[in-house]
Design a protein around this motif. Structure first.
Motif, PDB file in Angstrom:
ATOM      1  N   ARG A 249       2.942   4.696 -15.215  1.00  0.00           N
ATOM      2  CA  ARG A 249       3.434   6.075 -15.188  1.00  0.00           C
ATOM      3  C   ARG A 249       3.481   6.652 -16.593  1.00  0.00           C
ATOM      4  O   ARG A 249       3.086   7.786 -16.828  1.00  0.00           O
ATOM      5  CB  ARG A 249       4.820   6.116 -14.523  1.00  0.00           C
ATOM      6  N   ARG A 250       3.952   5.871 -17.526  1.00  0.00           N
ATOM      7  CA  ARG A 250       4.064   6.351 -18.902  1.00  0.00           C
ATOM      8  C   ARG A 250       2.700   6.592 -19.538  1.00  0.00           C
ATOM      9  O   ARG A 250       2.583   7.404 -20.453  1.00  0.00           O
ATOM     10  CB  ARG A 250       4.884   5.384 -19.739  1.00  0.00           C
TER      11      ARG A 250
ATOM     12  N   ALA B  41      -2.344   4.951  -9.928  1.00  0.00           N
ATOM     13  CA  ALA B  41      -2.096   3.510 -10.043  1.00  0.00           C
ATOM     14  C   ALA B  41      -0.600   3.219  -9.950  1.00  0.00           C
ATOM     15  O   ALA B  41      -0.188   2.223  -9.344  1.00  0.00           O
ATOM     16  CB  ALA B  41      -2.673   2.976 -11.350  1.00  0.00           C
ATOM     17  N   HIS B  42       0.218   4.082 -10.540  1.00  0.00           N
ATOM     18  CA  HIS B  42       1.674   3.951 -10.450  1.00  0.00           C
ATOM     19  C   HIS B  42       2.107   4.012  -8.987  1.00  0.00           C
ATOM     20  O   HIS B  42       2.880   3.159  -8.522  1.00  0.00           O
ATOM     21  CB  HIS B  42       2.339   5.073 -11.253  1.00  0.00           C
ATOM     22  N   ALA B  43       1.594   5.002  -8.266  1.00  0.00           N
ATOM     23  CA  ALA B  43       1.974   5.181  -6.860  1.00  0.00           C
ATOM     24  C   ALA B  43       1.542   3.973  -6.028  1.00  0.00           C
ATOM     25  O   ALA B  43       2.312   3.481  -5.196  1.00  0.00           O
ATOM     26  CB  ALA B  43       1.339   6.462  -6.314  1.00  0.00           C
TER      27      ALA B  43
ATOM     28  N   THR C 123       1.081   0.913  -7.036  1.00  0.00           N
ATOM     29  CA  THR C 123       1.910  -0.233  -7.412  1.00  0.00           C
ATOM     30  C   THR C 123       3.290  -0.136  -6.769  1.00  0.00           C
ATOM     31  O   THR C 123       3.811  -1.125  -6.237  1.00  0.00           O
ATOM     32  CB  THR C 123       2.031  -0.332  -8.946  1.00  0.00           C
ATOM     33  N   MET C 124       3.881   1.045  -6.785  1.00  0.00           N
ATOM     34  CA  MET C 124       5.205   1.219  -6.195  1.00  0.00           C
ATOM     35  C   MET C 124       5.173   1.054  -4.680  1.00  0.00           C
ATOM     36  O   MET C 124       6.046   0.389  -4.110  1.00  0.00           O
ATOM     37  CB  MET C 124       5.784   2.587  -6.565  1.00  0.00           C
ATOM     38  N   VAL C 125       4.179   1.619  -4.024  1.00  0.00           N
ATOM     39  CA  VAL C 125       4.072   1.476  -2.566  1.00  0.00           C
ATOM     40  C   VAL C 125       3.820   0.014  -2.208  1.00  0.00           C
ATOM     41  O   VAL C 125       4.379  -0.503  -1.235  1.00  0.00           O
ATOM     42  CB  VAL C 125       2.975   2.407  -2.000  1.00  0.00           C
ATOM     43  N   SER C 126       3.014  -0.656  -2.999  1.00  0.00           N
ATOM     44  CA  SER C 126       2.758  -2.080  -2.757  1.00  0.00           C
ATOM     45  C   SER C 126       4.029  -2.903  -2.918  1.00  0.00           C
ATOM     46  O   SER C 126       4.292  -3.813  -2.120  1.00  0.00           O
ATOM     47  CB  SER C 126       1.681  -2.600  -3.715  1.00  0.00           C
ATOM     48  N   THR C 127       4.831  -2.585  -3.916  1.00  0.00           N
ATOM     49  CA  THR C 127       6.086  -3.300  -4.132  1.00  0.00           C
ATOM     50  C   THR C 127       7.052  -3.037  -2.975  1.00  0.00           C
ATOM     51  O   THR C 127       7.711  -3.957  -2.488  1.00  0.00           O
ATOM     52  CB  THR C 127       6.714  -2.890  -5.479  1.00  0.00           C
ATOM     53  N   PHE C 128       7.121  -1.797  -2.527  1.00  0.00           N
ATOM     54  CA  PHE C 128       7.957  -1.468  -1.371  1.00  0.00           C
ATOM     55  C   PHE C 128       7.463  -2.215  -0.134  1.00  0.00           C
ATOM     56  O   PHE C 128       8.264  -2.723   0.654  1.00  0.00           O
ATOM     57  CB  PHE C 128       7.953   0.042  -1.127  1.00  0.00           C
ATOM     58  N   SER C 129       6.154  -2.315   0.013  1.00  0.00           N
ATOM     59  CA  SER C 129       5.578  -3.058   1.138  1.00  0.00           C
ATOM     60  C   SER C 129       5.987  -4.527   1.085  1.00  0.00           C
ATOM     61  O   SER C 129       6.247  -5.138   2.123  1.00  0.00           O
ATOM     62  CB  SER C 129       4.055  -2.938   1.139  1.00  0.00           C
TER      63      SER C 129
END
Length: 130
Positions: A90-91, A97-99, A101-107
């Motif tokens: 994100r930074r 790619a941020h999105a 990664t975050m959706v994958s982590t939530f999954s």
């Protein structure tokens, strides 16, 4: 449904479960809200903090294989890597790619949650009374 199995479990399991439930709620909120807003960032940071608590507290739990970590702990390691990676992405302005990664982590959180509902597991006993 009975809270008795949860209340009879260790403090580590109770903490881990409470953090996981909170992470599920915060993560769901972040996924459905408008992206890039101040609320998205604040709730996102809260979710990251709670997910760190979920991942770290999992290492205090070895009840599936007493005294040993189980394969599900691999998700905790992946989470501990993916959360800072998502912030870094994100930074760097790599929003897609941020999105991902975050959706994958939530999954991963959802996958771990499904495993907790298997027969013989604490949440299965609490929810289904078996």
């Amino acid at each position: 449904m009975s809270l008795a199995p949860i209340l009879a479990s260790s403090a580590a399991i109770q903490f881990h479960l409470a953090a996981a439930v909170l992470a599920l709620g915060l993560g769901s909120a972040v996924l459905v809200m408008r992206k890039g807003t101040l609320a998205h960032r604040w709730i996102g940071w809260a979710w990251i903090g709670v997910m760190l608590a979920v991942a770290l507290s999992s290492f205090a739990i070895t009840s599936i294989w007493p005294g040993h970590y189980s394969p599900i702990h691999i998700l905790s390691i992946i989470t501990l890597i993916s959360l800072p990676a998502a912030v870094w992405l994100r930074r760097r302005g790599q929003i897609k790619a941020h999105a991902i990664t975050m959706v994958s982590t939530f999954s991963g959180l959802l996958i771990a949650g499904v495993f907790t509902l298997a027969p013989g597991r604490l949440l299965h006993a609490a929810i289904f009374g078996l």
